[in-house]
Design an enzyme around this catalytic site. Sequence first.
Site, PDB file in Angstrom:
ATOM      1  N   GLY A 238       0.782  -1.238   0.000  1.00 43.29           N
ATOM      2  CA  GLY A 238       0.000   0.000   0.000  1.00 43.29           C
ATOM      3  C   GLY A 238       0.807   1.276   0.000  1.00 43.29           C
ATOM      4  CD  GLU A 287       1.287  -8.610   1.869  1.00 45.65           C
ATOM      5  OE1 GLU A 287       0.294  -7.922   1.565  1.00 45.65           O
ATOM      6  OE2 GLU A 287       1.283  -9.391   2.826  1.00 45.65           O
ATOM      7  NE  ARG A 290      -0.859   2.687  -5.630  1.00 44.99           N
ATOM      8  CZ  ARG A 290      -2.008   2.650  -6.325  1.00 44.99           C
ATOM      9  NH1 ARG A 290      -2.123   3.321  -7.445  1.00 44.99           N
ATOM     10  NH2 ARG A 290      -3.036   1.956  -5.878  1.00 44.99           N
ATOM     11  CE1 TYR A 330      -9.070   1.504  -8.172  1.00 50.55           C
ATOM     12  CE2 TYR A 330      -7.572   1.824 -10.013  1.00 50.55           C
ATOM     13  CZ  TYR A 330      -8.180   0.991  -9.094  1.00 50.55           C
ATOM     14  OH  TYR A 330      -7.897  -0.346  -9.114  1.00 50.55           O
ATOM     15  CB  CYS A 356     -18.867   4.612 -27.513  1.00 45.91           C
ATOM     16  SG  CYS A 356     -18.172   4.296 -29.129  1.00 45.91           S
ATOM     17  CD  GLU A 357     -18.583   3.082 -21.603  1.00 47.43           C
ATOM     18  OE1 GLU A 357     -19.170   3.743 -20.723  1.00 47.43           O
ATOM     19  OE2 GLU A 357     -18.914   1.942 -21.940  1.00 47.43           O
TER      20      GLU A 357
HETATM   21  C1  LIG Z   1      -3.045  -5.080  -3.724  1.00 44.78           C
HETATM   22  C2  LIG Z   1      -2.415  -5.636  -2.525  1.00 44.78           C
HETATM   23  C3  LIG Z   1      -1.124  -5.249  -2.177  1.00 44.78           C
HETATM   24  C4  LIG Z   1      -0.343  -4.222  -2.942  1.00 44.78           C
HETATM   25  O1  LIG Z   1      -0.896  -2.961  -2.896  1.00 44.78           O
HETATM   26  P1  LIG Z   1      -0.048  -1.703  -3.409  1.00 44.78           P
HETATM   27  O2  LIG Z   1      -0.876  -0.550  -3.088  1.00 44.78           O
HETATM   28  O3  LIG Z   1       0.141  -1.875  -4.890  1.00 44.78           O
HETATM   29  O4  LIG Z   1       1.244  -1.724  -2.684  1.00 44.78           O
HETATM   30  C5  LIG Z   1      -0.543  -5.854  -1.075  1.00 44.78           C
HETATM   31  N1  LIG Z   1      -1.187  -6.778  -0.339  1.00 44.78           N
HETATM   32  C6  LIG Z   1      -2.448  -7.180  -0.651  1.00 44.78           C
HETATM   33  C7  LIG Z   1      -3.105  -8.198   0.186  1.00 44.78           C
HETATM   34  C8  LIG Z   1      -3.097  -6.617  -1.744  1.00 44.78           C
HETATM   35  O5  LIG Z   1      -4.342  -6.994  -2.032  1.00 44.78           O
END
Ligand SMILES: *Cc1c(COP(=O)(O)O)cnc(C)c1O
Length: 432
Positions: A238, A287, A290, A330, A356-357
């Site tokens: 995240g 994890e 982005r 988003y 076409c949106e």
């Molecule tokens: C999507 C996701 C991430 C990665 O999110 P980013 O914002 O791209 O870092 C990590 N863990 C889980 C469980 C996710 O669903």
Amino acid sequence: MHDFHYVGNKLFCEGVAVETLTKKFGTPLYVYSQNTVTDHFQKLDAALGPLDHLICFAMKANSNLSVMRVLAKLGSGFDVVSAGELQRVIAAGGDPKLCVFAGVAKSESEIEFALRKGIYSFNVESEPEITRINKVAARLKKIAPIAVRVNPNIEAHTHAKITTGTYENKFGIAFENIEGVYARAAKLKNIKLRGIQMHIGSQLTQTSPYELAVTKVLPLVKKLAAKYKLEFFSPGGGLGIVYNPALASGSSAWWKTEAAKGIMTPATYAEKLLPLLQPLGLKILIEPGRFIVGNAGVLVTQVEYVKRTGKKNFVIVDAAMNDLIRPAFYDAYHEIVPLTKKAGATIPSDVVGGICESGDYFCKDRPLAKVGEGDQLALLSAGAYGFVMSSNYNARPFAAEVLVSGKQAAAARERQKVEKIWEDEKIVSWLK
Ligand SMILES: *Cc1c(COP(=O)(O)O)cnc(C)c1O
């Protein structure tokens, strides 16, 4: 940091002029910088250096085999959300033993595949899922390592479609129920409790939601780790990136000023979280998706028409929402820059695709330098949730993808041939 910059009036990716790539590969074209991917991975890896840690790249952000190979070679693990993604890890030369499997809807066959490949952990999202994993593992005479995803009920202050850590979301198991779930899971013969995990949302640009969430779950993590000899804790992914440089600073050296503006960097993330995580003595998984690839990619598109109406200046381009859906989905901001910089006044413009949106736009009323037919533009920060979310809507073939490293550039995906779009379709027998 990223490796897209002007040399004179030409946009370069590392040592390659982007227009030489569009001449060779056409548009719409995704261009990725290997150096940026590497740099982001290494910055995060270094920041977490004091911890026993593993970065599991959330490959749903960008699963191009070449991009994944770059990360696999750096020793990255992967966060996968389907058996298909795990197959991609293997195809890219990644190691399933460094993979965690997330997602709320894992099927029996997916669980079986992941177990056979020996993944590091299932990140479990519900109790029925634990029952199912135990059943499949028993059938295969295997022990399935799991971590439960705890929903800490913390507001991440991000876009509604990417917030995941409150009880309004479908993700994880409620904080209050976790102990009971571990106690019941510990009784299952084919389950090994390996860790505990959370993920509160995406595109977080401040450290505070992480601090709040980690602080909230720490006592629980300590208790469960001691009771069940857990190996790891994952505070998830995240980590956000800067999409709109104007929000970070007015200067071109915007990245340098992020920390000053309070926008999270690997260093500030580590500064706030290491003191919380280190005393646990557990392996720490993170994890990020982005953060690693977002600013490592651009989508290049060519202007087809400029259409002036009474009120608007529409710049109609050959990329569309099927290539990059983030603005439509988003309300996302992507910086838009020309491949060849021109002097002169800007005019408020809507850059739009041909679908076409009315949702098919990349920006609205944005002051942009005047462009004309045949000019090429780059949508920056398109490396995450870009190509991977593309579709064939309007029978538009998938764009090509190019990886650049220094002065080298090569196709990381050929442009899709249009016949491939209906390759798996059939005209049913009675209509022949
Ligand atoms: C999507 C996701 C991430 C990665 O999110 P980013 O914002 O791209 O870092 C990590 N863990 C889980 C469980 C996710 O669903």
